[in-house]
Design a protein around this motif. Structure first.
Motif, mmCIF file in Angstrom:
data_model
loop_
_atom_site.group_PDB
_atom_site.id
_atom_site.type_symbol
_atom_site.label_atom_id
_atom_site.label_comp_id
_atom_site.label_asym_id
_atom_site.label_seq_id
_atom_site.Cartn_x
_atom_site.Cartn_y
_atom_site.Cartn_z
ATOM 1 N N VAL B 76 7.395 -30.597 29.433
ATOM 2 C CA VAL B 76 7.210 -29.812 28.209
ATOM 3 C C VAL B 76 8.474 -29.877 27.343
ATOM 4 O O VAL B 76 8.402 -29.981 26.119
ATOM 5 N N VAL B 78 10.709 -32.321 27.163
ATOM 6 C CA VAL B 78 11.066 -33.616 26.574
ATOM 7 C C VAL B 78 9.991 -34.182 25.646
ATOM 8 O O VAL B 78 10.304 -35.002 24.787
ATOM 9 N N CYS B 79 8.747 -33.756 25.796
ATOM 10 C CA CYS B 79 7.652 -34.364 25.024
ATOM 11 C C CYS B 79 7.926 -34.277 23.518
ATOM 12 O O CYS B 79 8.065 -33.181 22.962
ATOM 13 N N PRO B 80 8.010 -35.420 22.829
ATOM 14 C CA PRO B 80 8.377 -35.373 21.409
ATOM 15 C C PRO B 80 7.269 -34.846 20.503
ATOM 16 O O PRO B 80 7.549 -34.361 19.408
ATOM 17 N N SER B 81 6.030 -34.941 20.966
ATOM 18 C CA SER B 81 4.928 -34.562 20.074
ATOM 19 C C SER B 81 4.369 -33.180 20.392
ATOM 20 O O SER B 81 3.430 -32.737 19.734
ATOM 21 N N GLY B 82 4.928 -32.521 21.399
ATOM 22 C CA GLY B 82 4.408 -31.204 21.777
ATOM 23 C C GLY B 82 3.048 -31.280 22.447
ATOM 24 O O GLY B 82 2.301 -30.298 22.467
ATOM 25 N N SER B 97 -4.960 -35.533 22.585
ATOM 26 C CA SER B 97 -5.049 -35.970 21.192
ATOM 27 C C SER B 97 -3.676 -36.027 20.526
ATOM 28 O O SER B 97 -3.498 -36.683 19.506
ATOM 29 N N ARG B 98 -2.691 -35.319 21.094
ATOM 30 C CA ARG B 98 -1.344 -35.314 20.512
ATOM 31 C C ARG B 98 -0.424 -36.350 21.162
ATOM 32 O O ARG B 98 0.657 -36.614 20.643
ATOM 33 N N LEU B 100 1.419 -39.651 22.309
ATOM 34 C CA LEU B 100 1.668 -40.966 21.710
ATOM 35 C C LEU B 100 1.657 -42.079 22.740
ATOM 36 O O LEU B 100 1.652 -43.242 22.389
ATOM 37 N N GLY B 101 1.754 -41.693 24.019
ATOM 38 C CA GLY B 101 1.893 -42.704 25.061
ATOM 39 C C GLY B 101 3.297 -43.272 25.141
ATOM 40 O O GLY B 101 3.481 -44.425 25.501
ATOM 41 N N CYS B 102 4.310 -42.459 24.811
ATOM 42 C CA CYS B 102 5.703 -42.948 24.884
ATOM 43 C C CYS B 102 6.209 -42.957 26.321
ATOM 44 O O CYS B 102 7.211 -43.595 26.624
#
Lengths: 284, 208
Positions: B76, B78-82, B97-98, B100-102
């Motif tokens: 939670v 580190v996730c850049p997109s929340g 849906s949020r 990015l698959g980073c």
């Protein structure tokens, strides 16, 4: 592919930040003897390389995403995630250095505006390096969670920036506004950074050897699993230092500086590959 | 009552049958290569000379591991997109849906809990079978365990019943993420923790 795209992203953006800083330092240092607009025109070509490097780096970073078209979601967790901040700062740095390059190329007389933009670009570059370092300092990856990570990233920026600026300023007929000895001083700075980088590498390996199991596994991967990369890193770095030292002494160092840049890039490339190879997490 | 859901694992009782792993895959329709719950096979010991004779002290045990819905969930953080978020009851859920698959959460999680689904181009992870909890049923892995080695419940209640231990080889130091997990360790876990054992199925359970 995934690590390679991030190797490209980190190297190119750090090179861009370092080149921006080095060119700004040269202009500030030369401002006593030459007019600011003349300095802007003289370094405009090199300044234009900065947004190109940053843009290439950002484009390369998209290749590691499973859903690259959702990249715009990356800077949406700024409150918690250093990666989110890194992405935003990379975009802001790209915008700032592109604006600076445009002013240098087409409006070198806009001294005040350029000064503000230069200051903002330099600070954004520093903030980007900090965010990048923090993003990699994961507490679950002991090989990365150390002072050596920001030191290595700063070293890359300073080395590639100073050698890159020296190479750009020494290529072709030297502009009158830029002092004749500027490439030599930049090569001297690069030599100092190369020596400091060897100290950082030594400190990193000592730290890995004395760390937890995941650290020792990271060291084994580097020294045993990728010893050819380590050798390439050390040899290219050493030769680049020799070339930089020669550039300091030579009157016309263009060819030697080009060689120093290629060798420095090679050393940094293998160094960065080793950095990613050391990603050993604690636990499963 | 802590108000936080937690898993309980009795490593001494686990036979390594992997019914939990299979039930999880079945419940969540997971593709090949994606394992929200995995069973680590720990093996150690060997032959030792004792005077004129040779004796063996081999040992093996299993430890079932999934997302531990940590109190300090690094995924939670580190996730850049929340895309990763934690509910009030401690369950960490991923909004696909949020994502990015980073795969940054995959790098960070010391339990290898977030798992990448190449076909979807994004991460996936254990949901604690939240929909089953809401229906008053246990998570699929707990329901499937034939040895009753897995259980779930309120963190404090599980600790009161089984003790506060949250770490056993090959799991990481609990202070890294404060996992919502209670473990009854195998009797040889201490030896494994001293480096006398290794993971026999590392390629199956270790995240890339």
């Amino acid at each position: 592919m995934r690590d390679r795209s991030l190797v490209a992203f980190t190297l190119l953006t750090q090179w861009g930040v370092g080149l921006f800083w080095a060119l700004l330092a040269v202009r500030l240092w030369s401002a006593r003897t030459a007019g600011w607009p003349a300095l802007e025109s003289a370094t405009a070509g090199a300044q234009a390389a900065v947004p190109v490097l940053a843009a290439l780096g950002i484009a390369a970073s998209l290749l590691h995403l499973g859903r690259p078209f959702r990249f715009w979601r990356a800077p949406t967790n700024l409150g918690r995630s250093w990666l989110s901040r890194e992405v935003l700062l990379a975009a802001l740095f790209l915008g700032a250095c592109a604006f600076c390059a445009a002013l240098a190329l087409w409006a070198p007389g806009e001294v005040f505006l350029k000064g503000v933009a230069d200051g903002a670009g330099a600070l954004l570059g520093a903030a980007l390096l900090r965010a990048m370092s923090r993003a990699y300092r994961l507490r679950t990856v002991p090989a990365w969670d150390a002072w050596t990570t920001p030191a290595a990233f700063l070293g890359t920026a300073l080395l590639l920036g100073s050698v890159g600026a020296a190479t750009a300023l020494s290529a072709g007929p030297r502009p009158v506004a830029v002092p004749e000895n500027a490439p030599g001083y930049l090569a001297l700075a690069a030599l100092a950074v190369l020596l400091a980088e060897q100290m950082v590498l030594l400190a990193w390996t000592r730290r890995l050897a004395g760390g937890p199991k995941a650290s020792r596994e990271a060291l084994r991967r580097i020294v045993v699993g990728r010893k050819s990369w380590l050798l390439a890193r050390l040899v290219a770095g050493g030769l680049s230092a020799v070339a930089c030292a020669a550039a300091v002494l030579l009157i016309r160092p263009e060819e030697v500086l080009r060689l120093a840049l290629v060798l420095a890039l090679t050393a940094e490339l293998f160094g960065r590959l080793l950095f990613y190879e050391a990603r050993v997490r604690e636990g499963l | 009552m802590s108000g936080r859901w937690a898993f309980y694992v009795d490593s001494a009782a686990c036979s390594g049958c992997k019914a939990c792993q299979v039930a999880c895959k079945d419940m969540n329709g997971l593709p090949a290569g994606v394992l929200w719950r995995r069973v680590a096979e720990v093996a150690g010991g060997g032959w030792r000379r004792a005077g004129a004779a040779w004796e063996q002290d081999v040992f093996a045990y299993h430890l079932s591991v999934a997302c531990n819905h940590c109190e300090r969930p690094i995924c939670v953080e580190v996730c850049p997109s929340g895309a990763m978020a934690q509910r009030e009851d401690g369950i960490v859920l991923l909004d696909g849906s949020r994502c990015l698959g980073c795969r940054y959460c995959e790098w960070a999680c010391p339990y290898g809990a977030p798992q990448y689904d190449g076909a979807l181009g994004r991460m996936t992870k254990c949901t604690f079978c939240a929909q089953e909890l809401e229906a008053g049923r246990p998570p699929a892995c707990v329901a499937a365990c034939p040895m009753r080695a897995l259980d779930f419940g309120d963190q404090q209640e599980l600790e009161a019943r089984h003790g506060p231990l949250r770490q056993s080889y090959p799991l990481p130091r609990p202070e890294l993420t404060e996992p919502s997990l209670v473990i009854s360790p195998h009797r040889d876990a201490a030896r494994a923790g001293r480096g006398e054992a290794g993971l026999a199925n590392g390629e199956e359970v270790k995240a890339p």
